[in-house]
Design a protein around this motif. Structure first.
Motif, PDB file in Angstrom:
ATOM      1  N   LEU A 155       0.850  -1.196   0.000  1.00 12.65           N
ATOM      2  CA  LEU A 155       0.000   0.000   0.000  1.00 12.65           C
ATOM      3  C   LEU A 155       0.878   1.235   0.000  1.00 12.65           C
ATOM      4  CD1 LEU A 155      -2.685  -1.068   2.660  1.00 12.65           C
ATOM      5  CD2 LEU A 155      -2.726  -1.403   0.183  1.00 12.65           C
ATOM      6  N   GLN A 156       0.429   2.227  -0.723  1.00 12.22           N
ATOM      7  CA  GLN A 156       1.149   3.508  -0.786  1.00 12.22           C
ATOM      8  C   GLN A 156       0.157   4.655  -0.644  1.00 12.22           C
ATOM      9  OE1 GLN A 156       2.431   5.255  -4.553  1.00 12.22           O
ATOM     10  NE2 GLN A 156       4.557   5.235  -3.785  1.00 12.22           N
ATOM     11  N   SER A 157       0.478   5.568   0.246  1.00 13.40           N
ATOM     12  CA  SER A 157      -0.368   6.749   0.462  1.00 13.40           C
ATOM     13  C   SER A 157       0.218   7.917  -0.306  1.00 13.40           C
ATOM     14  CB  SER A 157      -0.455   7.062   1.957  1.00 13.40           C
ATOM     15  OG  SER A 157      -1.161   8.265   2.161  1.00 13.40           O
ATOM     16  N   ARG A 158      -0.660   8.670  -0.985  1.00 14.65           N
ATOM     17  CA  ARG A 158      -0.213   9.818  -1.770  1.00 14.65           C
ATOM     18  C   ARG A 158      -1.085  11.029  -1.437  1.00 14.65           C
ATOM     19  NH1 ARG A 158       0.165   7.447  -7.956  1.00 14.65           N
ATOM     20  NH2 ARG A 158       1.498   5.634  -7.524  1.00 14.65           N
ATOM     21  N   ASP A 159      -0.454  12.176  -1.453  1.00 14.90           N
ATOM     22  CA  ASP A 159      -1.180  13.442  -1.300  1.00 14.90           C
ATOM     23  C   ASP A 159      -1.461  14.006  -2.679  1.00 14.90           C
ATOM     24  OD1 ASP A 159      -1.150  13.345   1.487  1.00 14.90           O
ATOM     25  OD2 ASP A 159       0.847  14.263   1.581  1.00 14.90           O
ATOM     26  N   THR A 160      -2.731  14.232  -2.938  1.00  9.33           N
ATOM     27  CA  THR A 160      -3.143  14.772  -4.233  1.00  9.33           C
ATOM     28  C   THR A 160      -3.927  16.052  -4.015  1.00  9.33           C
ATOM     29  OG1 THR A 160      -5.227  13.562  -4.258  1.00  9.33           O
ATOM     30  CG2 THR A 160      -3.286  12.433  -5.144  1.00  9.33           C
ATOM     31  N   ALA A 161      -4.290  16.721  -5.099  1.00 10.15           N
ATOM     32  CA  ALA A 161      -5.059  17.964  -5.011  1.00 10.15           C
ATOM     33  C   ALA A 161      -6.446  17.704  -4.451  1.00 10.15           C
ATOM     34  CB  ALA A 161      -5.172  18.614  -6.399  1.00 10.15           C
ATOM     35  N   GLN A 162      -6.968  16.500  -4.668  1.00  7.94           N
ATOM     36  CA  GLN A 162      -8.291  16.174  -4.149  1.00  7.94           C
ATOM     37  C   GLN A 162      -8.226  15.645  -2.714  1.00  7.94           C
ATOM     38  OE1 GLN A 162      -7.124  14.996  -7.098  1.00  7.94           O
ATOM     39  NE2 GLN A 162      -8.255  16.411  -8.456  1.00  7.94           N
ATOM     40  N   GLY A 163      -7.029  15.504  -2.194  1.00  9.62           N
ATOM     41  CA  GLY A 163      -6.877  14.971  -0.841  1.00  9.62           C
ATOM     42  C   GLY A 163      -5.950  13.768  -0.850  1.00  9.62           C
ATOM     43  N   GLN A 164      -6.031  12.987   0.202  1.00 13.40           N
ATOM     44  CA  GLN A 164      -5.155  11.821   0.310  1.00 13.40           C
ATOM     45  C   GLN A 164      -5.706  10.666  -0.527  1.00 13.40           C
ATOM     46  OE1 GLN A 164      -4.883   9.851   4.149  1.00 13.40           O
ATOM     47  NE2 GLN A 164      -2.664   9.597   3.896  1.00 13.40           N
ATOM     48  N   GLY A 165      -4.805  10.069  -1.363  1.00  9.36           N
ATOM     49  CA  GLY A 165      -5.177   8.912  -2.155  1.00  9.36           C
ATOM     50  C   GLY A 165      -4.296   7.713  -1.795  1.00  9.36           C
ATOM     51  N   TRP A 166      -4.806   6.566  -2.143  1.00  6.36           N
ATOM     52  CA  TRP A 166      -4.081   5.333  -1.825  1.00  6.36           C
ATOM     53  C   TRP A 166      -3.922   4.483  -3.090  1.00  6.36           C
ATOM     54  CZ3 TRP A 166      -2.132   3.664   2.919  1.00  6.36           C
ATOM     55  CH2 TRP A 166      -2.393   4.488   4.006  1.00  6.36           C
ATOM     56  N   MET A 167      -2.658   3.943  -3.261  1.00  5.43           N
ATOM     57  CA  MET A 167      -2.348   3.038  -4.378  1.00  5.43           C
ATOM     58  C   MET A 167      -2.093   1.640  -3.803  1.00  5.43           C
ATOM     59  SD  MET A 167      -1.915   2.294  -7.564  1.00  5.43           S
ATOM     60  CE  MET A 167      -1.687   3.848  -8.452  1.00  5.43           C
ATOM     61  N   ILE A 168      -2.872   0.694  -4.308  1.00  7.20           N
ATOM     62  CA  ILE A 168      -2.663  -0.711  -3.941  1.00  7.20           C
ATOM     63  C   ILE A 168      -1.931  -1.387  -5.105  1.00  7.20           C
ATOM     64  CG2 ILE A 168      -3.757  -2.883  -3.302  1.00  7.20           C
ATOM     65  CD1 ILE A 168      -6.199  -1.290  -2.425  1.00  7.20           C
ATOM     66  N   ALA A 169      -0.704  -1.895  -4.858  1.00  9.24           N
ATOM     67  CA  ALA A 169       0.080  -2.630  -5.870  1.00  9.24           C
ATOM     68  C   ALA A 169       0.208  -4.079  -5.412  1.00  9.24           C
ATOM     69  CB  ALA A 169       1.453  -2.007  -6.055  1.00  9.24           C
ATOM     70  N   ALA A 170      -0.245  -4.981  -6.250  1.00  9.34           N
ATOM     71  CA  ALA A 170      -0.209  -6.407  -5.897  1.00  9.34           C
ATOM     72  C   ALA A 170       0.399  -7.198  -7.052  1.00  9.34           C
ATOM     73  CB  ALA A 170      -1.611  -6.914  -5.583  1.00  9.34           C
ATOM     74  N   LYS A 171       0.991  -8.318  -6.694  1.00  8.12           N
ATOM     75  CA  LYS A 171       1.596  -9.168  -7.730  1.00  8.12           C
ATOM     76  C   LYS A 171       1.514 -10.626  -7.292  1.00  8.12           C
ATOM     77  CE  LYS A 171       6.303  -8.757  -5.871  1.00  8.12           C
ATOM     78  NZ  LYS A 171       7.693  -8.414  -6.167  1.00  8.12           N
ATOM     79  N   THR A 172       1.549 -11.523  -8.275  1.00  9.87           N
ATOM     80  CA  THR A 172       1.589 -12.970  -8.036  1.00  9.87           C
ATOM     81  C   THR A 172       2.241 -13.636  -9.239  1.00  9.87           C
ATOM     82  OG1 THR A 172       0.268 -14.905  -7.434  1.00  9.87           O
ATOM     83  CG2 THR A 172      -0.651 -13.457  -9.090  1.00  9.87           C
ATOM     84  N   GLY A 173       2.736 -14.855  -9.046  1.00 17.71           N
ATOM     85  CA  GLY A 173       3.400 -15.579 -10.138  1.00 17.71           C
ATOM     86  C   GLY A 173       4.813 -15.130 -10.387  1.00 17.71           C
ATOM     87  N   ALA A 174       5.504 -14.638  -9.354  1.00 18.40           N
ATOM     88  CA  ALA A 174       6.885 -14.182  -9.542  1.00 18.40           C
ATOM     89  C   ALA A 174       7.822 -15.323  -9.910  1.00 18.40           C
ATOM     90  CB  ALA A 174       7.374 -13.493  -8.264  1.00 18.40           C
ATOM     91  N   ALA A 175       7.415 -16.569  -9.636  1.00 19.02           N
ATOM     92  CA  ALA A 175       8.280 -17.708  -9.971  1.00 19.02           C
ATOM     93  C   ALA A 175       8.492 -17.841 -11.472  1.00 19.02           C
ATOM     94  CB  ALA A 175       7.669 -18.990  -9.419  1.00 19.02           C
ATOM     95  N   ASN A 176       7.667 -17.167 -12.271  1.00 22.15           N
ATOM     96  CA  ASN A 176       7.849 -17.218 -13.714  1.00 22.15           C
ATOM     97  C   ASN A 176       9.224 -16.714 -14.116  1.00 22.15           C
ATOM     98  OD1 ASN A 176       7.574 -15.423 -16.407  1.00 22.15           O
ATOM     99  ND2 ASN A 176       6.337 -17.286 -16.605  1.00 22.15           N
ATOM    100  N   LYS A 177       9.642 -15.588 -13.530  1.00 15.55           N
ATOM    101  CA  LYS A 177      10.965 -15.052 -13.859  1.00 15.55           C
ATOM    102  C   LYS A 177      12.077 -15.912 -13.277  1.00 15.55           C
ATOM    103  CE  LYS A 177      10.191 -10.187 -14.842  1.00 15.55           C
ATOM    104  NZ  LYS A 177       8.736 -10.218 -15.011  1.00 15.55           N
TER     105      LYS A 177
END
Length: 705
Positions: A155-177
C-alpha cells in the motif's frame, strides 16, 4: 534458450570489449552455438564413433575417410572444436545469467507502486467503481482481501489535489521469472557436467601431462607408462574384459587412432558369468558374480553386476556391458577341399593364431570366435529335395544361401549347435573369414548339410557352401566325390560304366555317343572347358554351353537331357570313387538326397576359395564378461541441471506473472477506485479472471474511460 533484456545494438561510444561481451551474452550467439551442437550430435549419432580407421575407408572410401579424420567426425564428442563450442555455450549462458539476474531479482522485489493514475487507463484490462468507504479504509480492506487470495500486496499513500489517495500494488506468479534463471542455469550445469564426464580430462592429460595414444600390439602389461592414466584420473569411461576365474585392473579407453589404458584402484575378479537366452537366441539376461579386490587395503567385496544394476566402489561405477569369449580352447579338423591336401588336426585358443603350410604357400590360421548356441530360423519348403534337372541355380541358392538369421513370415527357430569362426591369412597379409557349424543341419530338404560360411571382409554377410553329410554324418563322401571329379581317369571309368548301363549292348554306336555326351557334361561341370571365352564350372557352365550351342526352341529339352546325363555320370563317379577307396556303397535310400545336394554343392564349390576347411571337433568354452567402468563426477551436476531445467520450464510455461493496481481517491463520502491488471502472457482465462477480480473488489465495476 537465452533471455536477452539488453539492446541488440551497442550504444554509441561503447568500448570494443563491451561489444564483445554483448555478443557473447546475446540470444543469437547462444542459438547459433546450440544449432552447431545439434548438427554435430546428429552426425555423432548417424556415424559410428571411435571405429578403426579401416572401417571408415571400407565404408566411405579413402577421400571421405580422410575428411572425417581431419574434422574429427569419427570422434565428435571428444573433438577439440566440439569441446570448444560447449565451453563457449557455457560462457555465453553464464554471461547472460550474470547480466540479467540482477535485473530479474530487482524486478521481483519491486511492486511498481509508483505508477501514475493516468497510466492505468492504458491497460487492456481496466475497470472503475465507487466504494462506500474512505480511501484509507478501502485500501486496507482491499489489500487484506487480495492477500487472502494469494497476492503479495503493498500500500502507498499519496497526497493529491483532491486529498489523500491510496495506491494498492499487488503481484503474483513471480516464480515465472525465476524459471528463466533456472532454465539458463540448467544449460550451464548440463554442459559443465558433460565436459567433466567427457574426454576433457583425458585430453587435458594428453595436452599437459605427457600422455599419448597407444596404437601398437602386444600384452597390456608391456604397454609403456606414457600410455597409462593414473588411478587418480578424475573422470574416465572405459571397458574392462575379464574371463571367468581371472582378474583384471586395467580398463581400455578407445580412441579414434588407438587406445589409452586406465589403471583402476581395485582389481575385478570374475567368479561366474550367467547368461540366459530367449527362444530366438537373443540373450535376455546376462550377469556377473564378481569379487572386488582393493589394491590399497587388500579388502574384498562380493558384488553382482547386471544390466541396469551396476556395482559401485570408491566412486567408480561398474556396468555390465556385454560378454565375449574368454579364451576358449578349440580342436579343429582340417578337411582338404582338394586331393592335394592331407587332413590333419590343429588346436588353438580363441584370439590366438598358428602358422600353416600348403606346399610353398605359407598361411596363418587365426582363431576368431566360438559360439556354442546358434538359434536359426529353419522355416522353408518341405523336404521335397532339390530337382537338379531344372537347372535353376539362382532359386536354389536364394533358398538356401545367406546368413541363418534371414527372416520370413513363418519362423521355425531351432538351435543348430556350435560354430567356429576363423581367418586364413596368406603370405601377402590378405585374409578371408570363415564360419563353420560343428554338426550337419537339415535345412528343410531332408538332407543334412554342413554349413561352411565365407566372406571377404567383415562388412559382408557370410555366403554358405552346403555340402551334404554322407551316410556316416561326415564330409568325407562329398570331398571324395569332388576329388574324383578332378581325376581324369576316374571320370573316364565313370563315363564308360554309365554308357554301358544306360544303352543296350547291342547298340555300341549309341553307347559311344552317350559316353561322349557324358564326358562332355562332366568336363563342363568340372570346369575343363572354356565357354563364351571364360573358364567356368558347375551348372553355370552347362547353362552357358546350351545357350551358345543349342537353338532357343530346343534349349529346354536339351537342358533336361544334359542334366539327366550329368546326374547319372556323377552317380557312377561316386561309385567308382568308393570302390577305389574301398568304401561301402551309398545306401539306396540316401542316393537321391545325397546326389541332389552334391550337384548343388559341387556347382558352388569354386566360389569357396580355400584349400581346406576346418571343422569343429571339440572345444572347452570359457566365458568372459565385458564391463564398462566409469568415474563420472559430472553425473550429479547433470542431474541437478535436469532438475533445474524441469523446474524452469514448468515455471515458464505454467506460472503466469500478474500485476494488479488499484488507485483509490476521495469522492464525496466514499472513494473512487480505478483498477488495472497486466500479465506476461495473454490466455483465454485472463478476461474471465479479471472480471472476477473486478467484481470481487469493486462490486459492480464500470469500464474505465
Amino acid at each position: 534458450m537465452t533471455i536477452d533484456f539488453s539492446s541488440t545494438e551497442s550504444e554509441r561510444g561503447t568500448p570494443r570489449w563491451q561489444a564483445v561481451m554483448e555478443l557473447l551474452s546475446s540470444m543469437r550467439f547462444a542459438i547459433s552455438l546450440l544449432t552447431i551442437i545439434c548438427i554435430a550430435s546428429v552426425i555423432g549419432t548417424v556415424l559410428k564413433q571411435n571405429e578403426p580407421s579401416g572401417n571408415y575407408i571400407n565404408q566411405f572410401g579413402p577421400f571421405w575417410a580422410e575428411v572425417f579424420a581431419s574434422l574429427k567426425l569419427h570422434s565428435v564428442y571428444s573433438a577439440w572444436w566440439f569441446l570448444l563450442i560447449l565451453a563457449f555455450l557455457v560462457i555465453s549462458t553464464s554471461l547472460c545469467i550474470a547480466r540479467n539476474t540482477p535485473k530479474i531479482l530487482t524486478d521481483l522485489k519491486s511492486y511498481k507502486e509508483n505508477i501514475r493514475e493516468q497510466s492505468l487507463k492504458a491497460f487492456h484490462h481496466k475497470a472503475e467503481g465507487v466504494l462506500n468507504e474512505t480511501p484509507e479504509a478501502a485500501a486496507h480492506r482491499l489489500g487484506q482481501l487480495l492477500a487472502t487470495g494469494g497476492w503479495k500486496v503493498k500500500l502507498q499513500s499519496r497526497d493529491t489535489a483532491q486529498g489523500q489517495g491510496w495506491m494498492i500494488a499487488a503481484k503474483t506468479g513471480a516464480a515465472n521469472k525465476l524459471g528463466y534463471i533456472a532454465a539458463h542455469s540448467a544449460i550451464v550445469l548440463v554442459c559443465v557436467g558433460g565436459l567433466l564426464d567427457g574426454d576433457l580430462m583425458v585430453r587435458a592429460q594428453m595436452w599437459f601431462g605427457g600422455k599419448a595414444i597407444y596404437n601398437g600390439g602386444g600384452l597390456i602389461a608391456d604397454v609403456p607408462a606414457q600410455h597409462r592414466l593414473s588411478e587418480r584420473n578424475p573422470a574416465f569411461r572405459g571397458n574392462l574384459m575379464v574371463a571367468e576365474n581371472t582378474a583384471s585392473s586395467t580398463a581400455i579407453l578407445s580412441q579414434s587412432d588407438g587406445i589409452l589404458l586406465q589403471e583402476l584402484p581395485f582389481t575385478v575378479e570374475l567368479k561366474k558369468f550367467i547368461v540366459e537366452y530367449y527362444s530366438t537366441g537373443m540373450p535376455k539376461l546376462f550377469a556377473s558374480d564378481i569379487v572386488i579386490h582393493d589394491k590399497a587395503t587388500g579388502a574384498k567385496q562380493d558384488a553382482r553386476v547386471e544390466v541396469n544394476h551396476p556395482a559401485n566402489y570408491k566412486g567408480i561405477e561398474i556396468y555390465q556391458s556385454s560378454f565375449d569369449d574368454g579364451g576358449s580352447t578349440v580342436k579343429l579338423q582340417a578337411v582338404p577341399m582338394s586331393a592335394a591336401t592331407a587332413p590333419f588336426e590343429v588346436e588353438g585358443v580363441i584370439g590366438s593364431s598358428t602358422d600353416l603350410s600348403n606346399g610353398k604357400d605359407k598361411m596363418r590360421l587365426e582363431f576368431t570366435g566360438l559360439r556354442v548356441i546358434n538359434v536359426e530360423n529353419m522355416a522353408g519348403s518341405a523336404a521335397q529335395g532339390v530337382d537338379v534337372r531344372k537347372v535353376d541355380l539362382r532359386s536354389a541358392i536364394d533358398q538356401r544361401m545367406g546368413a541363418g538369421h534371414k527372416t520370413s513370415e513363418t519362423k521355425e527357430l531351432r538351435n543348430v549347435g556350435p560354430s567356429v569362426s576363423y581367418k586364413l591369412r596368406d603370405g601377402a597379409g590378405q585374409a578371408r573369414e570363415y564360419n563353420n557349424y560343428m554338426a550337419p543341419v537339415d535345412t528343410g530338404d531332408g538332407v543334412p548339410v554342413f554349413l561352411l560360411g565365407m566372406r571377404e571382409n567383415p562388412s559382408e554377410p557370410y555366403r554358405y557352401l552346403r555340402p551334404p553329410a554322407d551316410e556316416n554324418g561326415e564330409l568325407t563322401g562329398f570331398i571324395r566325390l569332388r576329388a574324383a571329379l578332378a581325376d581324369a581317369a576316374l571320370r573316364e571309368r565313370a563315363v564308360q560304366r554309365y554308357a554301358l548301363k544306360a544303352v543296350d549292348p547291342q547298340r555300341p554306336d549309341l553307347s559311344r555317343q552317350l559316353a561322349d555326351s557324358a564326358a562332355r557334361a562332366l568336363g563342363l561341370f568340372a570346369g575343363l572347358e572354356k565357354v563364351k571365352g571364360q573358364q567356368v564350372a558347375g551348372l553355370q557352365a552347362l547353362s552357358d554351353f546350351l545357350e551358345t550351342n543349342v537353338p532357343e526352341a530346343e534349349r529346354a529339352r536339351a537342358g533336361e537331357m544334359f542334366v539327366r546325363i550329368l546326374n547319372g555320370a556323377l552317380l557312377e563317379l561316386d561309385t567308382v570313387a568308393r570302390e577305389q577307396t574301398r568304401a561301402k556303397p551309398l545306401p539306396s535310400d540316401k542316393i537321391q538326397g545325397f546326389m541332389a545336394q552334391s550337384v548343388l554343392a559341387l556347382s558352388d564349390a569354386p566360389f569357396y576359395p580355400a584349400p581346406m576347411t576346418f571343422m569343429l571337433k571339440d572345444f572347452k568354452h570359457v566365458e568372459a564378461s565385458v564391463f564398462q567402468v566409469a568415474r563420472a563426477p559430472g553425473k550429479n551436476v547433470v542431474y541437478l541441471g535436469c532438475l533445474f531445467l524441469i523446474l524452469g520450464v514448468f515455471a515458464m510455461l505454467y506460472v503466469r506473472e500478474r500485476r494488479l493496481w488499484v488507485w483509490l481517491s476521495a469522492q464525496g463520502d466514499g472513494a473512487h477506485a480505478s483498477l488495472a491488471l497486466s500479465s506476461n502472457r495473454q490466455t483465454m482465462d485472463l478476461d474471465r479472471e479479471f472480471d472476477q477480480l473486478a467484481t470481487r473488489l469493486l462490486g459492480r465495476p464500470e469500464s474505465m474511460k
